[in-house]
Write an enzyme that holds these catalytic residues in place. Structure first.
Site, PDB file in Angstrom:
ATOM      1  N   CYS A 329      -3.785   2.063  -5.083  1.00  0.00           N
ATOM      2  CA  CYS A 329      -4.996   2.348  -5.860  1.00  0.00           C
ATOM      3  C   CYS A 329      -4.836   3.659  -6.643  1.00  0.00           C
ATOM      4  O   CYS A 329      -4.083   3.714  -7.599  1.00  0.00           O
ATOM      5  CB  CYS A 329      -6.224   2.350  -4.961  1.00  0.00           C
ATOM      6  SG  CYS A 329      -7.775   2.187  -5.881  1.00  0.00           S
ATOM      7  N   HIS A 426      -6.088  -2.434  -1.575  1.00  0.00           N
ATOM      8  CA  HIS A 426      -6.262  -1.855  -0.246  1.00  0.00           C
ATOM      9  C   HIS A 426      -6.132  -2.970   0.790  1.00  0.00           C
ATOM     10  O   HIS A 426      -6.342  -4.143   0.495  1.00  0.00           O
ATOM     11  CB  HIS A 426      -7.648  -1.222  -0.116  1.00  0.00           C
ATOM     12  CG  HIS A 426      -7.863  -0.033  -0.983  1.00  0.00           C
ATOM     13  ND1 HIS A 426      -7.279   1.183  -0.732  1.00  0.00           N
ATOM     14  CD2 HIS A 426      -8.610   0.133  -2.115  1.00  0.00           C
ATOM     15  CE1 HIS A 426      -7.661   2.047  -1.655  1.00  0.00           C
ATOM     16  NE2 HIS A 426      -8.465   1.437  -2.511  1.00  0.00           N
TER      17      HIS A 426
END
Length: 483
Positions: A329, A426
């Site tokens: 991310c 994630h």
């Protein structure tokens, strides 16, 4: 339908854990139960079935209740992005950044959102189990409170007060908290739970008797200190190391000031063949097989801090010696050539040079991307599942598809030499086949299979067992309206 709230004498007293345990305990008895946290302040969040985001603790509690996570379970989420401010998320959607004083004035609007969500949960379920935040006795936060007694008073619900005996001072915490509440708030406390007790309960009994006599309220039970227990931490990064063999894969994570979703690393901590090390400010990055750049709520500021620490130089040296680097991310965004924030979403508007390890640029946009996804990892075509929570849009030839998603999109990239991998996903390590493939890519051979989701389910069951064994189930059923 009944609502029962759990409040704590301090942060980390065990509120999240007890609500998780009670959700599974109630579900075992055939009750339709939902978790609820009016206001959460955390950088660990989860994507919901209705396309929003909530605190990860409420997602785990939803699992305990046998439900898909929903934005009504955590209607107000505050994600700190500076020492004085946070991104404010209402009903799963970011509405903007606010300084602490500004948010204080916004609380009546936030409270309306809280009560709307609670009312919907009450309509859909037989029982709503509510988690408070921090302590109800913070004098400076009492006015306009929506997270603890302010909420309990608004919906007229009973409260259980939990305290952690392992830290010491448990009787002072319980009695002191009670003394700082108003008479009507004190009346809401229907009993105490003492958490994380080690030793002979007979030695504690005189103190319990005194507490009941002093307060006129029952001790509902004493929960033991659990070892080998691994539900996600809500806030602080757990930097404790567990001893592993000399042959373990060495994984290092730099701890940046605004690290987010550090729960990504819990499966690594639990893997018997992985030595996970968190490196903090002032510490050098030690020799490693894999360095992971984590998610961040303030990517440009965290990238600047990474450089201040000299970690960019250490990463370059690590790659020269054949090490692997993974960016997740915000960590992916750091791997590119440029990060642009034209709207000032994470601080002052402007651009920052990335590490330049993959050929792409990122532009931060107001509309946040929130998705649960599945796909195939480029490594071994392993099945992967995870979730996206990011404001950046990344474009460039270096994004050659580290993951091919089932919805037709590609995500992230892998460098030509195979040393640098970046992804927006994630939860990469929660899917056993993807976890194993990533460990093999990082240099581990003969990988043992670890199913983190199964371990989480095991621990939820263990928690419910503790409620059945150590708490007054008759009193709990009465408080929950279970016949």
């Amino acid at each position: 339908m009944p609502t029962l709230m759990v409040q704590g004498t301090t942060s980390d007293a065990g509120k999240s854990t007890l609500v998780t345990a009670l959700c599974r305990w109630a579900r075992r008895q055939g009750v339709s139960v939902a978790p609820f946290k009016p206001q959460n302040m955390a950088l660990n969040s989860a994507v919901t079935a209705d396309g929003g985001e909530i605190g990860r603790a409420q997602a785990v509690q939803a699992q305990a209740a046998g439900l898909a996570p929903h934005t009504d379970m955590n209607p107000v989420l505050l994600k700190p992005n500076s020492d004085m401010g946070a991104q404010v998320i209402i009903h799963g959607r970011a509405i903007g950044n606010m300084q602490a004083l500004t948010y204080h004035g916004y609380k009546p609007v936030a409270m309306a959102a809280v009560l709307e969500s609670h009312a919907r949960l009450v309509e859909r379920h037989q029982l709503v189990l509510v988690e408070g935040a921090g302590s109800p006795a913070e004098i400076n936060l009492r006015a306009g409170d929506i997270a603890n007694m302010g909420f309990a008073e608004a919906v007229d619900c009973p409260v259980i007060l939990i305290a952690d005996i392992d830290k010491g001072g448990v009787f002072a915490h319980l009695v002191g908290t009670l003394e700082l509440l108003s008479p009507s708030e004190q009346a809401r406390i229907r009993g105490f739970v003492i958490n994380r007790f080690r030793g002979d309960i007979a030695l504690l009994k005189p103190g319990l008797d005194w507490l009941e006599q002093r307060t006129g309220k029952p001790v509902l039970g004493v929960l033991p200190y659990l070892t080998d227990f691994h539900l996600e931490a809500e806030d602080a990064v757990d930097t404790r190391q567990q001893a592993k063999s000399a042959q373990a894969l060495r994984v290092v994570v730099p701890v940046l000031p605004r690290i987010s979703n550090h729960t990504d690393f819990d499966p690594l901590r639990l893997h018997p063949q992985v030595q996970l090390t968190f490196v903090g400010p002032g510490q050098a990055i030690p020799p490693a097989d894999l360095i992971i750049l984590p998610g961040s709520k303030s990517v440009r500021a965290d990238l600047a801090r990474l450089r201040e620490q000299g970690w960019d130089t250490a990463i370059a040296r690590h790659l020269r010696y054949g090490g692997k680097l993974l960016g997740i991310c915000g960590g992916l965004q750091m791997l590119g050539r440029q990060i642009h924030d034209p709207h000032g979403l994470e601080g002052a508007a402007g651009s920052s040079e990335g590490l330049g390890l993959l050929d792409f640029e990122t532009v931060l946009e107001p509309e946040k991307q929130l998705r649960n996804v599945r796909g195939q990892l480029c490594l071994e075509q392993a099945q992967v599942s995870g979730y996206e929570i990011h404001a950046g849009v990344s474009r460039g030839p270096g994004l050659n598809g580290a993951v091919q998603l089932d919805d037709g999109r590609s995500d992230g990239g892998l460098s030509a030499d195979g040393q640098v991998l970046g992804t927006y996903l994630h939860g990469l390590f929660e899917q056993p086949s993807a976890f194993a493939a990533l460990l093999r890519w990082a240099g581990l051979h003969e990988v043992q299979t670890v199913d983190y989701q199964a371990l989480r389910e095991r621990d939820i069951e263990r928690l419910a067992d503790q409620v059945e064994l150590h708490l007054d189930n008759e009193q709990l059923r009465m408080l929950c309206g279970i016949r």
